[in-house]
Scaffold this motif. Structure first.
Motif, PDB file in Angstrom:
ATOM      1  N   UNK A  67       5.172  34.842  34.659  1.00 23.21           N
ATOM      2  CA  UNK A  67       5.127  34.126  34.662  1.00 23.21           C
ATOM      3  C   UNK A  67       4.141  33.984  35.324  1.00 23.21           C
ATOM      4  N   UNK A  68       2.633  33.662  35.211  1.00 27.00           N
ATOM      5  CA  UNK A  68       1.634  33.310  36.669  1.00 27.00           C
ATOM      6  C   UNK A  68       0.435  32.035  36.851  1.00 27.00           C
ATOM      7  N   UNK A  69      -0.444  32.525  37.338  1.00 22.36           N
ATOM      8  CA  UNK A  69      -1.256  30.826  38.027  1.00 22.36           C
ATOM      9  C   UNK A  69      -2.470  31.869  37.576  1.00 22.36           C
ATOM     10  N   UNK A  70      -3.813  31.089  37.105  1.00 25.90           N
ATOM     11  CA  UNK A  70      -5.028  31.435  37.270  1.00 25.90           C
ATOM     12  C   UNK A  70      -5.775  30.034  37.674  1.00 25.90           C
ATOM     13  N   UNK A  79      -5.068  36.086  40.102  1.00 28.13           N
ATOM     14  CA  UNK A  79      -3.756  36.025  39.640  1.00 28.13           C
ATOM     15  C   UNK A  79      -2.590  35.999  40.483  1.00 28.13           C
ATOM     16  N   UNK A  80      -1.490  35.182  39.939  1.00 29.18           N
ATOM     17  CA  UNK A  80      -0.923  35.294  41.134  1.00 29.18           C
ATOM     18  C   UNK A  80       0.301  35.409  40.236  1.00 29.18           C
ATOM     19  N   UNK A  81       1.468  35.715  40.058  1.00 26.13           N
ATOM     20  CA  UNK A  81       2.426  35.180  38.956  1.00 26.13           C
ATOM     21  C   UNK A  81       4.089  36.467  39.691  1.00 26.13           C
ATOM     22  N   UNK A  82       4.578  35.833  39.166  1.00 32.58           N
ATOM     23  CA  UNK A  82       6.279  36.897  39.089  1.00 32.58           C
ATOM     24  C   UNK A  82       6.786  37.273  37.615  1.00 32.58           C
ATOM     25  N   UNK A  83       7.258  38.893  38.255  1.00 33.52           N
ATOM     26  CA  UNK A  83       7.543  39.500  37.342  1.00 33.52           C
ATOM     27  C   UNK A  83       8.553  39.402  36.816  1.00 33.52           C
ATOM     28  N   UNK A  84       9.970  39.301  36.029  1.00 41.36           N
ATOM     29  CA  UNK A  84      11.556  39.491  35.794  1.00 41.36           C
ATOM     30  C   UNK A  84      11.899  40.083  35.282  1.00 41.36           C
ATOM     31  N   UNK A  85      12.574  41.068  35.204  1.00 41.22           N
ATOM     32  CA  UNK A  85      12.707  42.067  34.158  1.00 41.22           C
ATOM     33  C   UNK A  85      14.597  42.569  34.631  1.00 41.22           C
ATOM     34  N   UNK A  86      15.254  42.085  33.398  1.00 41.91           N
ATOM     35  CA  UNK A  86      16.399  42.560  32.981  1.00 41.91           C
ATOM     36  C   UNK A  86      16.824  43.557  33.077  1.00 41.91           C
ATOM     37  N   UNK A  87      18.134  43.815  34.097  1.00 39.00           N
ATOM     38  CA  UNK A  87      18.949  45.216  34.362  1.00 39.00           C
ATOM     39  C   UNK A  87      19.292  45.784  32.563  1.00 39.00           C
ATOM     40  N   UNK A  88      18.824  46.927  32.436  1.00 43.56           N
ATOM     41  CA  UNK A  88      19.650  47.675  31.223  1.00 43.56           C
ATOM     42  C   UNK A  88      19.020  49.073  31.356  1.00 43.56           C
TER      43      UNK A  88
END
Ligand code: MN
Length: 208
Positions: A67-70, A79-88
């Motif tokens: 999810x990011x903000x431009x 550009x600022x955002x977050x990256x969300x990565x599930x485990x596995x």
């Protein structure tokens, strides 16, 4: 989500306030989101059979999302955002993002760990490769010219904040065309280790 602020040409855009919801994997105040599913990630992992098995058992939930903000898309904006990565894991490799070199290769990026345990794999086109830990309270500055990818080596979601030059763009193909990144991050007992990726045959030059 809000829309990109519109202003009269030449005037500064309004400041943008965002709220980091690390637990929920959300960035309030963002204006873009994308998701990647396991089915989007063919060729990413070295073990094709393990990938096929994982796909057969896949529950269809996203493997990671951004999810990011431009607000200023041109040169000088961020550009600022977050990256969300599930485990596995797939085969011996931990869950990871596709990774990229910035399309304008000299553009840099800052990552800040918010939750979970991760590492970033960082390669130069010239042949350097390194692996750097990222977790809560840890930041990684990725200089221009480095191919970069995040890997979740923990049991929880890996959530990172990123900020990079708005005109940077992404070249995702460069990794695929090189047979993957130069280093693999693999399971090793309860932890992780890295080793050389023997399929990697060097990067082509960045796009002009
Ligand atoms: Mn990047």
């Amino acid at each position: 989500m809000t829309t990109t602020p519109e202003t009269t040409a030449g005037l500064p855009v309004p400041p943008v306030a965002m709220t980091l919801l690390a637990e929920a994997g959300r960035l309030e105040g963002s204006n873009a989101r994308y998701e990647k599913f396991l089915s989007d990630l063919g060729g990413l992992y070295r073990d094709d059979e393990a990938y096929a098995r994982a796909l057969a058992e896949d529950d269809g939930a996203p493997v990671y999302w951004v999810e990011s903000s431009t607000s200023e898309p041109g040169p000088g904006g961020l550009i600022t955002g977050i990256s969300v990565l599930e485990p596995g894991s797939v085969g011996e490799e931990y869950a990871m993002t596709r990774g990229h070199l910035h399309a304008i290769a000299d553009r840099s990026e800052l990552y800040v760990g918010l939750s979970g345990q991760g590492v970033m794999i960082l390669d130069t086109v010239a042949g350097d490769s390194t692996v750097v830990e990222i977790g809560p309270g840890q930041a990684v500055y990725v200089p221009g010219g480095w191919v970069h990818r995040s890997v979740n080596v923990g049991r929880e979601r890996l959530v990172t904040l990123f900020c990079y030059a708005a005109d940077a763009g992404q070249d995702y193909l460069i990794i695929e065309q090189a047979g993957g990144m130069a280093s693999l991050v693999i399971k090793n007992g309860d932890g992780w280790s890295s080793r050389k990726n023997h399929d990697h045959h060097g990067y082509r030059s960045p796009r002009p």
